[in-house]
Design an enzyme around this catalytic site. Structure first.
Site, short mmCIF file in Angstrom:
data_model
loop_
_atom_site.label_atom_id
_atom_site.label_comp_id
_atom_site.label_asym_id
_atom_site.label_seq_id
_atom_site.Cartn_x
_atom_site.Cartn_y
_atom_site.Cartn_z
CB SER A 7 -0.93 -0.01 1.22
OG SER A 7 -0.18 -0.16 2.39
CD GLU A 41 -5.96 0.75 -3.91
OE1 GLU A 41 -5.53 -0.39 -3.77
OE2 GLU A 41 -5.38 1.74 -3.43
NE ARG A 54 -0.18 10.44 4.67
CZ ARG A 54 -0.99 9.40 4.47
NH1 ARG A 54 -1.83 9.03 5.39
NH2 ARG A 54 -0.96 8.75 3.34
N1 LIG Z 1 -3.38 1.91 -13.83
C1 LIG Z 1 -3.06 3.14 -13.43
N2 LIG Z 1 -2.98 4.16 -14.32
C2 LIG Z 1 -2.62 5.41 -13.94
N3 LIG Z 1 -2.33 5.75 -12.67
C3 LIG Z 1 -2.40 4.79 -11.73
C4 LIG Z 1 -2.76 3.45 -12.06
N4 LIG Z 1 -2.75 2.73 -10.92
C5 LIG Z 1 -2.40 3.59 -9.93
N5 LIG Z 1 -2.18 4.82 -10.41
C6 LIG Z 1 -1.82 6.02 -9.62
O1 LIG Z 1 -1.10 5.60 -8.45
C7 LIG Z 1 -1.86 5.89 -7.26
C8 LIG Z 1 -1.69 4.79 -6.24
O2 LIG Z 1 -2.17 3.59 -6.77
P1 LIG Z 1 -2.96 2.55 -5.84
O3 LIG Z 1 -4.08 3.26 -5.17
O4 LIG Z 1 -3.29 1.37 -6.64
O5 LIG Z 1 -1.79 2.20 -4.82
P2 LIG Z 1 -1.73 2.07 -3.27
O6 LIG Z 1 -0.34 1.65 -2.97
O7 LIG Z 1 -2.86 1.21 -2.83
O8 LIG Z 1 -1.94 3.51 -2.75
P3 LIG Z 1 -2.73 3.92 -1.43
O9 LIG Z 1 -2.44 2.88 -0.39
O10 LIG Z 1 -2.14 5.28 -1.12
O11 LIG Z 1 -4.17 4.00 -1.84
C9 LIG Z 1 -3.29 6.08 -7.74
O12 LIG Z 1 -4.04 6.86 -6.85
C10 LIG Z 1 -3.06 6.73 -9.11
O13 LIG Z 1 -2.73 8.10 -8.97
MG LIG Z 2 -4.89 3.69 -3.54
#
Ligand SMILES: Nc1ncnc2c1ncn2[C@@H]1O[C@H](COP(=O)(O)OP(=O)(O)OP(=O)(O)O)[C@@H](O)[C@H]1O
Ligand SMILES: [Mg+2]
Length: 400
Positions: free
Chosen positions: A163, A282, A370
């Site tokens: 994450s 997600e 953070r």
């Molecule tokens: N397929 C995609 N195309 C374009 N941008 C993407 C894509 N997947 C993710 N991102 C960008 O990367 C960010 C983080 O992706 P994601 O939410 O899947 O990861 P995360 O590690 O779960 O982040 P968090 O825990 O902060 O929600 C997204 O909010 C978006 O800005």
């Molecule tokens: Mg996310």
């Protein structure tokens, strides 16, 4: 009914994960008279401050988790509510306790499906038929190279167990696949393994749609806009300007995925908007970090809504009222530090009247961690964003 903390009538909330979001949940639960037990992997975690008691353990270790939950179940109380606040939890243990009659929020299946990107993506895209970016799961660099060729460049590579952008990268050509694979194997929660490769979505903007499932139905907060850097959020604002027809689509996606997960509580549904199209990205079955802004923008913050929904208390029907446009801006550490100090707090609060500052009180800092957030209200989102960013720039995390 709510009991008295520390007695056999207590309404006990066991928080699995005690970060800054857990701290706000703990405060709201304490305000309503619950007994709060905060769990995390290190002492002095943010939610341990307002809690009645705490436990330090590795929550992804089933044996350790079972010991702590058993101890809490054996102490007399009227109601035991287990509230996961992070993804890295031995979810099979949650299922055991749920089968034994404990209330897991929103439920053990939702915790299991959302703890890895594969569970939730397959539910959303393959079972519920929601539109997402095209994707493939890969277990080796060779599989990733082949998947990326099929999906096209650029593509986004993420460990399924991660994450806050950890281990996540964008590959712009076949030459970058080796580096993306190597990076994904360092950044995952369990030290490597399976990744998801997603086609890059050239979205116009992204949103978090906070969605509450409660005893009387489903309610939506106004959409939250946010800006991410390196897969982690930097600023968020509410309400985001969204065309009404697009917002309706967003709400129908959010309703489908949250109904698919079930249970009561708040969900942070992450969506990409490209023209008239809405893609599901997600969902968190818990408060969302971009929703920290609701502490100022709504009378009932996402944390207050979560606690109300969990306890079966009233939640406004259909749409959660907005109090004021607002924005949040994060305060990140730049260095590795123990017992960090916060400089510029007075200056930050002096920048504008409608600025609030939350310092999370984490015992140590590391680059990009953070450590706090500024939340500002104003008549318009644009000026609230400027005020939050200006105040956040005043604060620095320094050595003692
Ligand atoms: N397929 C995609 N195309 C374009 N941008 C993407 C894509 N997947 C993710 N991102 C960008 O990367 C960010 C983080 O992706 P994601 O939410 O899947 O990861 P995360 O590690 O779960 O982040 P968090 O825990 O902060 O929600 C997204 O909010 C978006 O800005
Ligand atoms: Mg996310």
């Amino acid at each position: 009914m709510i009991g008295t903390p520390g007695t056999a009538s207590a309404t006990r909330v066991v928080l699995l994960g005690s970060g800054e979001l857990g701290r706000e949940v703990a405060i709201e639960a304490v305000r309503l008279g619950c007994e709060v037990v905060a769990c995390d992997r290190y002492p002095g975690a943010p939610a341990m401050a307002p809690a009645h008691r705490s436990h330090v353990l590795t929550m992804s270790d089933p044996d350790q988790l079972r010991v702590v939950l058993n101890e809490e179940r054996e102490r007399p109380c009227a109601r035991l509510i287990i509230v996961p606040e992070i993804e890295a939890i031995a979810t099979e243990v949650l299922a055991e306790f749920e089968a034994g009659g404990a209330h897991v929020v929103p439920n053990a299946r939702a915790a299991r499906l959302t703890m890895d990107r594969e569970g939730i993506r397959r539910l959303a895209a393959e079972e519920l038929g929601l539109q997402t970016s095209p994707y493939e799961f890969c277990d080796s660099e060779e599989e990733l190279a082949a998947a990326a060729e099929r999906l096209g460049f650029p593509c986004v590579i993420k460990p399924i167990m991660s994450s806050s952008g950890k281990g996540q990268s964008v590959a712009r050509s076949a030459a970058e696949i080796a580096a993306s694979w190597a990076y994904s194997q360092e950044g995952g929660r369990i030290g490597g393994g399976r990744v998801i490769c997603e086609a890059f979505v050239d979205f116009d903007y992204e949103l978090t749609l906070l969605t509450v499932r409660h005893a009387c139905g489903t309610s939506f907060c106004a959409p939250i806009g946010h800006r991410q850097e390196g897969g982690d959020y930097r600023e968020s604002w509410q309400p985001a300007a969204v065309d009404p027809a697009v917002l309706e689509k967003c709400q129908s996606v959010a309703r489908a995925i949250t109904d698919g997960l079930g249970g009561h509580g708040i969900f942070g549904v992450e969506l990409f908007v490209a023209g008239e199209e809405v893609l599901f990205s997600e969902v968190s079955p818990r408060p969302h970090d971009t929703g920290l802004v609701t502490i100022a923008s709504q009378d009932l913050s996402e944390f207050a809504l979560h606690v109300r929904a969990i306890l079966g208390l009233p939640v406004p029907a259909e749409s959660i009222p907005l109090r004021s446009p607002a924005a949040s801006a994060v305060i990140l550490a730049e260095h590795e530090l123990e017992e960090p100090l916060y400089k510029g707090v007075g200056q930050a609060l002096a920048t504008e009247e409608h600025v609030r500052l939350l310092i999370f009180g984490k015992p140590s800092a590391s680059p990009g961690r953070r450590m706090g957030v500024v939340i500002a209200t104003d008549d318009a989102v644009g000026t609230a964003r400027e005020a939050a960013a200006a105040a956040a720039r005043e604060v620095s995390v320094v050595a003692k």
